[in-house]
Structure formats: structure tokens, C-alpha cells
Design a protein around this motif. Structure first.
Motif, mmCIF file in Angstrom:
data_model
loop_
_atom_site.group_PDB
_atom_site.id
_atom_site.type_symbol
_atom_site.label_atom_id
_atom_site.label_comp_id
_atom_site.label_asym_id
_atom_site.label_seq_id
_atom_site.Cartn_x
_atom_site.Cartn_y
_atom_site.Cartn_z
ATOM 1 N N GLY A 279 0.791 -1.220 0.000
ATOM 2 C CA GLY A 279 0.000 0.000 0.000
ATOM 3 C C GLY A 279 0.828 1.276 0.000
ATOM 4 O O GLY A 279 2.045 1.264 -0.143
ATOM 5 N N ARG A 280 0.112 2.368 0.172
ATOM 6 C CA ARG A 280 0.756 3.680 0.204
ATOM 7 C C ARG A 280 1.287 3.989 1.589
ATOM 8 O O ARG A 280 0.758 3.524 2.592
ATOM 9 C CB ARG A 280 -0.254 4.770 -0.161
ATOM 10 C CG ARG A 280 -0.683 4.723 -1.580
ATOM 11 C CD ARG A 280 -1.571 5.900 -1.859
ATOM 12 N NE ARG A 280 -1.911 5.930 -3.267
ATOM 13 C CZ ARG A 280 -2.542 6.912 -3.846
ATOM 14 N NH1 ARG A 280 -2.914 7.958 -3.141
ATOM 15 N NH2 ARG A 280 -2.821 6.882 -5.118
ATOM 16 N N ARG A 281 2.303 4.814 1.602
ATOM 17 C CA ARG A 281 2.831 5.278 2.888
ATOM 18 C C ARG A 281 1.884 6.331 3.448
ATOM 19 O O ARG A 281 1.318 7.132 2.710
ATOM 20 C CB ARG A 281 4.226 5.859 2.685
ATOM 21 C CG ARG A 281 5.223 4.810 2.232
ATOM 22 C CD ARG A 281 6.580 5.432 2.043
ATOM 23 N NE ARG A 281 6.582 6.367 0.940
ATOM 24 C CZ ARG A 281 7.155 6.140 -0.246
ATOM 25 N NH1 ARG A 281 7.773 5.011 -0.458
ATOM 26 N NH2 ARG A 281 7.114 7.030 -1.187
ATOM 27 N N ARG A 282 1.729 6.329 4.750
ATOM 28 C CA ARG A 282 0.817 7.283 5.392
ATOM 29 C C ARG A 282 1.373 8.691 5.309
ATOM 30 O O ARG A 282 2.533 8.932 5.602
ATOM 31 C CB ARG A 282 0.618 6.913 6.854
ATOM 32 C CG ARG A 282 -0.221 5.666 7.014
ATOM 33 C CD ARG A 282 -0.479 5.400 8.458
ATOM 34 N NE ARG A 282 -1.390 6.436 8.960
ATOM 35 C CZ ARG A 282 -1.901 6.422 10.159
ATOM 36 N NH1 ARG A 282 -1.606 5.476 10.991
ATOM 37 N NH2 ARG A 282 -2.705 7.378 10.549
ATOM 38 N N ARG A 283 0.496 9.611 4.902
ATOM 39 C CA ARG A 283 0.866 11.025 4.876
ATOM 40 C C ARG A 283 0.027 11.811 5.877
ATOM 41 O O ARG A 283 0.356 12.938 6.197
ATOM 42 C CB ARG A 283 0.674 11.585 3.469
ATOM 43 C CG ARG A 283 1.553 10.880 2.446
ATOM 44 C CD ARG A 283 1.472 11.476 1.079
ATOM 45 N NE ARG A 283 0.108 11.535 0.593
ATOM 46 C CZ ARG A 283 -0.302 12.330 -0.391
ATOM 47 N NH1 ARG A 283 0.535 13.131 -0.986
ATOM 48 N NH2 ARG A 283 -1.548 12.320 -0.782
#
Length: 177
Positions: free
Chosen positions: A42-46
Motif C-alpha cells: 500500500g501507500r505510505r501514510r501522509r
């Protein structure tokens, strides 16, 4: 910036130790932190929460809409306030939008067709982008003179003709209800 170099083992260890794994939430209104997770999925948390993510994009869109409205309003002769006040507010919105990644192409709305669209778009480009070169200014002036002649003679070009005449790098879509 210097060209990249191949790292030694010691340099890599120093980079790894010095690179943060915790950062502030990307939402400018939030002071919470996000932790980097290297799980490979998944995407890295921003953002710290889904609420912060939604708030960020809604605020960004609202600021961009206001900036676009002011930019468009500045292309008209009859302004709702002094030009200096409108420009000051426009610059303040640009300053706020810097916290949201600046004004990007995805934020710009479709500009509706109008009798003075080439002039309006030129003013927009002068205010928000690179300056026009001499050839673009000459082409704009030619279009403006032709348009004024056609209005004085009672000929009014349709929106598609106005759209096709635009000499700029970014063409806009004719306004449709």
C-alpha cells in the motif's frame, strides 16, 4: 546540487540513522505525527487520520476555487473591489496554497468562454505563470483588435471559435450548462 555519489557502508549507516521515521501530518492544521511503516504494501501514510486526509483535500480545493475566482474576476473591467485588494487576496491565497503543494494543474477549473477570453487568459498567465513572449503578445493584440472589430460590426463569434483562437499553451473548454 552536486551529482550523486556511490555510498560507502558508513555513509549508508549515517543516512539511515539520520533519516526520520516520524513526520508531522501533511495537513497544515494538524500537529500530530505519522510513522513510516516499511511493510511493502500500500501507500505510505501522509496523514494521521482519514479525517485529516479529507480535511486537507477539501481545504486545498476551497482555497484553489477562491484563487481561481479572484484570478478570473481580475480579467474584467468592472471589479467588485479595488484591484490592489483583489491582488492582495490572490497573493494571500497563493501563500496558503503553498502549504498544500501550490497551485497545480489538477486544481485549475475549466475557464468559461467569454467575449474577452484571450485577454482574460493572458492576464491569468501573466499573474500566475511565465510571462508572455513578444509573439504571444502580438497574437493576443491581433485577436483583441479582430474581436473588437467583429463586435462593432455586429458579428459575434461562438464559443468554439473563441476557444480555437487561443494562442496559449493551455486551451480551455467552452462553458456548457
Amino acid at each position: 546540487m552536486k551529482p550523486p555519489r556511490r555510498l560507502t557502508e558508513e555513509q549508508f549507516e549515517a543516512y539511515a540513522a539520520d533519516t526520520a521515521a516520524v513526520a508531522t501530518c501533511l495537513n497544515p492544521d494538524c500537529r500530530k505525527t505519522c510513522t513510516y511503516e516499511n511493510n511493502g504494501r500500500g501507500r505510505r501514510r501522509r496523514f494521521c487520520t482519514e479525517h485529516c486526509r479529507r480535511h486537507y483535500f477539501q481545504a486545498r480545493q476551497r482555497l484553489a476555487r477562491r484563487w481561481a475566482d479572484i484570478t478570473w474576476t481580475l480579467t474584467f473591467d468592472d471589479l467588485p473591489a479595488r484591484r490592489e485588494k483583489l491582488v492582495s487576496l490572490q497573493r494571500r491565497l497563493e501563500w496558503l496554497l503553498d502549504r498544500y503543494g501550490g497551485i497545480t494543474e489538477d486544481l485549475l477549473p475549466t475557464i468559461p468562454a467569454s467575449p474577452h477570453l484571450p485577454l482574460g487568459l493572458a492576464l491569468h498567465n501573466l499573474a500566475a505563470g511565465p510571462e508572455l513572449n513578444e509573439a504571444e503578445v502580438a497574437e493576443l493584440w491581433r485577436l483583441f483588435r479582430d474581436r473588437m472589430d467583429s463586435y462593432l460590426e455586429g458579428r459575434s463569434p461562438n464559443a468554439q471559435q473563441r476557444h480555437e483562437e487561443l494562442p496559449f499553451h493551455r486551451r480551455v473548454q467552452p462553458y456548457e450548462n
